[in-house]
Design a protein around this motif. Structure first.
Motif, PDB file in Angstrom:
ATOM      1  N   GLU A  43     -14.830  31.127   5.636  1.00 61.75           N
ATOM      2  CA  GLU A  43     -16.261  31.360   5.402  1.00 61.75           C
ATOM      3  C   GLU A  43     -16.471  32.767   4.844  1.00 61.75           C
ATOM      4  N   TRP A  44     -15.808  33.754   5.443  1.00 59.60           N
ATOM      5  CA  TRP A  44     -15.929  35.139   4.981  1.00 59.60           C
ATOM      6  C   TRP A  44     -15.391  35.274   3.557  1.00 59.60           C
ATOM      7  N   LEU A  45     -14.321  34.545   3.254  1.00 60.14           N
ATOM      8  CA  LEU A  45     -13.710  34.618   1.924  1.00 60.14           C
ATOM      9  C   LEU A  45     -14.602  34.034   0.827  1.00 60.14           C
ATOM     10  N   GLU A  46     -15.626  33.258   1.208  1.00 58.16           N
ATOM     11  CA  GLU A  46     -16.548  32.710   0.211  1.00 58.16           C
ATOM     12  C   GLU A  46     -17.205  33.822  -0.604  1.00 58.16           C
ATOM     13  N   GLY A  47     -17.480  34.956   0.031  1.00 60.95           N
ATOM     14  CA  GLY A  47     -18.173  36.028  -0.682  1.00 60.95           C
ATOM     15  C   GLY A  47     -17.436  37.352  -0.690  1.00 60.95           C
ATOM     16  N   ASN A  48     -16.181  37.352  -0.259  1.00 56.50           N
ATOM     17  CA  ASN A  48     -15.419  38.595  -0.160  1.00 56.50           C
ATOM     18  C   ASN A  48     -13.988  38.382  -0.624  1.00 56.50           C
ATOM     19  N   LEU A  49     -13.367  39.464  -1.093  1.00 58.74           N
ATOM     20  CA  LEU A  49     -11.986  39.379  -1.548  1.00 58.74           C
ATOM     21  C   LEU A  49     -11.172  40.519  -0.938  1.00 58.74           C
ATOM     22  N   PRO A  50     -10.293  40.192   0.014  1.00 63.40           N
ATOM     23  CA  PRO A  50      -9.459  41.248   0.607  1.00 63.40           C
ATOM     24  C   PRO A  50      -8.265  41.561  -0.304  1.00 63.40           C
ATOM     25  N   ASP A  51      -7.639  42.706  -0.055  1.00 61.79           N
ATOM     26  CA  ASP A  51      -6.431  43.071  -0.790  1.00 61.79           C
ATOM     27  C   ASP A  51      -5.194  42.448  -0.138  1.00 61.79           C
ATOM     28  N   LEU A  52      -5.322  42.099   1.163  1.00 65.57           N
ATOM     29  CA  LEU A  52      -4.209  41.524   1.908  1.00 65.57           C
ATOM     30  C   LEU A  52      -4.778  40.783   3.108  1.00 65.57           C
TER      31      LEU A  52
END
Length: 132
Positions: A43-52
């Motif tokens: 769900e968080w990844l729907e609007g965010n992009l982590p580096d790792l």
């Protein structure tokens, strides 16, 4: 490159103690976002992009294997490095994680210094060892 910007790391683990340990150890160097399970993380990844991403394998609702598969199927996170954490020291489990698309695998309890080196290796794949 802006040296003030911290790399963003997503931590996915159902154990609060592990999330807190990782946050405490890594937050001086990285921006840490933690989620309780794979569904919350997706769900968080729907609007965010982590580096790792650092992810546990044994989690309720959506386990680490299913999470890796979902992350690799998404366009934006297809190449995001994933480090798996597991309480099981098993070559078979390790190989399964690599086959699904994880870059690294660390057994709990883990050495925080080893995790730090794994993170550096994945964020700076060629230039991380500056003391050669």
């Amino acid at each position: 490159m802006n040296t003030n910007m911290k790399h963003k790391i997503l931590v996915v683990d159902d154990e609060l103690s592990i999330r807190l340990l990782l946050e405490n150890f890594l937050s001086p160097y990285y921006e840490i976002v933690s989620r309780n399970d794979g569904y919350e993380a997706l769900e968080w990844l729907e609007g965010n992009l982590p580096d790792l991403i650092i992810c546990d394998i044994q989690m309720p609702n959506l386990d680490g294997y299913q999470f890796i598969t979902s992350v690799r199927q998404r366009g934006f996170t297809r190449h995001t490095p994933i480090v798996m954490l597991s309480s099981t020291e098993s070559s078979k489990e390790r190989v399964k994680c690599y086959t699904l698309g994880a870059q690294d695998y660390l057994t709990k309890p883990f050495n925080p210094e080893e995790l730090e080196e794994i993170i550096k290796k994945n964020l700076y794949p060629i230039h991380y060892a500056v003391k050669w």
